[in-house]
Design an enzyme around this catalytic site. Structure first.
Site, mmCIF file in Angstrom:
data_model
loop_
_atom_site.group_PDB
_atom_site.id
_atom_site.type_symbol
_atom_site.label_atom_id
_atom_site.label_comp_id
_atom_site.label_asym_id
_atom_site.label_seq_id
_atom_site.Cartn_x
_atom_site.Cartn_y
_atom_site.Cartn_z
ATOM 1 N N ASN A 56 0.853 -1.495 -0.097
ATOM 2 C CA ASN A 56 0.231 -0.160 -0.060
ATOM 3 C C ASN A 56 0.932 1.093 -0.065
ATOM 4 O O ASN A 56 1.971 1.507 0.326
ATOM 5 C CB ASN A 56 -1.024 -0.009 0.977
ATOM 6 C CG ASN A 56 -0.332 -0.298 2.634
ATOM 7 O OD1 ASN A 56 0.304 -0.855 2.758
ATOM 8 N ND2 ASN A 56 -0.683 0.075 3.251
ATOM 9 N N ILE A 57 0.905 2.523 -0.763
ATOM 10 C CA ILE A 57 0.905 3.897 -0.558
ATOM 11 C C ILE A 57 -0.123 4.750 -0.190
ATOM 12 O O ILE A 57 -0.761 4.480 -0.774
ATOM 13 C CB ILE A 57 1.408 3.633 -2.062
ATOM 14 C CG1 ILE A 57 2.642 2.426 -2.699
ATOM 15 C CG2 ILE A 57 2.206 5.449 -2.834
ATOM 16 C CD1 ILE A 57 3.067 2.448 -3.901
ATOM 17 N N CYS A 115 -3.654 1.076 -2.616
ATOM 18 C CA CYS A 115 -3.747 -0.047 -1.619
ATOM 19 C C CYS A 115 -3.009 -1.548 -2.222
ATOM 20 O O CYS A 115 -2.718 -1.388 -3.486
ATOM 21 C CB CYS A 115 -5.811 -1.348 -1.666
ATOM 22 S SG CYS A 115 -6.561 -0.391 -0.459
ATOM 23 N N GLU A 163 -3.176 -4.287 -3.389
ATOM 24 C CA GLU A 163 -3.873 -5.672 -4.185
ATOM 25 C C GLU A 163 -3.916 -5.088 -5.090
ATOM 26 O O GLU A 163 -3.924 -5.315 -6.254
ATOM 27 C CB GLU A 163 -5.436 -6.221 -3.648
ATOM 28 C CG GLU A 163 -5.366 -6.652 -2.569
ATOM 29 C CD GLU A 163 -5.293 -5.786 -0.937
ATOM 30 O OE1 GLU A 163 -5.101 -4.411 -1.111
ATOM 31 O OE2 GLU A 163 -6.021 -6.165 -0.174
ATOM 32 N N CYS A 199 -9.943 -5.113 0.502
ATOM 33 C CA CYS A 199 -11.350 -3.944 0.559
ATOM 34 C C CYS A 199 -12.572 -3.686 -0.600
ATOM 35 O O CYS A 199 -11.415 -4.846 -1.244
ATOM 36 C CB CYS A 199 -10.937 -2.392 1.065
ATOM 37 S SG CYS A 199 -9.935 -1.663 -1.041
ATOM 38 N N CYS A 257 -11.146 -3.055 -3.765
ATOM 39 C CA CYS A 257 -9.998 -3.768 -4.676
ATOM 40 C C CYS A 257 -10.829 -5.411 -4.931
ATOM 41 O O CYS A 257 -10.100 -5.714 -5.796
ATOM 42 C CB CYS A 257 -9.220 -4.292 -3.337
ATOM 43 S SG CYS A 257 -7.594 -2.805 -2.834
#
Ligand code: THU
Length: 143
Positions: free
Chosen positions: A48-49, A59, A61, A92, A95
């Site tokens: 995640n960034i 996220c 993913e 989530c 994603c």
């Protein structure tokens, strides 16, 4: 549903864990790593960034999906997610939708750094996903 071998799952876990250690999450401190397995056997990882604007956060993913698409290797079999939580957490909603674009029935394996593990089919996590099929149905509408 085709699924990873035990060795592939071990490789997915290692790739996701290494990605998690690269997470840029100074706001939530919630570190996530993800690793995708394609039908060719290749693995694409992401973390995640986060962003100071919060809303621009991506996220793990979806970051991993970028790698697979950029490698033109979009037939995805499974995703493994890792978090440093008490129990495995599933992707989530956003994603789930992005993963479903590439395989609505892919295997989702959620793990923790302490050995927790759970799995679900993406079709269970996101039934009746919106898809290209729905867009085609709309274009057939007469106004
Ligand atoms: N996050 C993910 O990377 N994947 C998920 O499926 C859930 C949430 C990240 C986004 C944000 O950086 C942090 O976790 C807290 O929401």
């Amino acid at each position: 549903m085709s699924r990873p071998t035990a060795q592939q799952e071990a490789e997915l876990y290692a790739a996701a864990k290494a990605a998690m250690q690269l997470a840029h999450a100074p706001y939530s401190n919630f570190l996530v790593g993800a690793a995708l397995l394609s039908a060719t056997g290749r693995i694409y990882a992401g973390c995640n960034i986060e962003n100071a604007s919060y809303g621009a956060t991506i996220c793990a993913e979806r970051n991993a999906i970028s790698g697979a698409v950029m490698a033109a290797d979009k037939e995805l079999i499974a995703v493994l997610v890792i978090t440093a939580t008490e129990y495995p957490t599933f992707p989530c909603g956003m994603c789930r939708q992005v993963l479903a674009e590439f395989n609505p029935a892919m295997l989702v394996i959620s793990t923790t750094v302490d050995g927790g593990r759970a799995e679900q089919s993406l079709s269970t996590l996101l039934p009746s996903n919106f898809s290209q099929h729905d867009l085609e149905a709309a274009s057939a509408l007469k106004r």
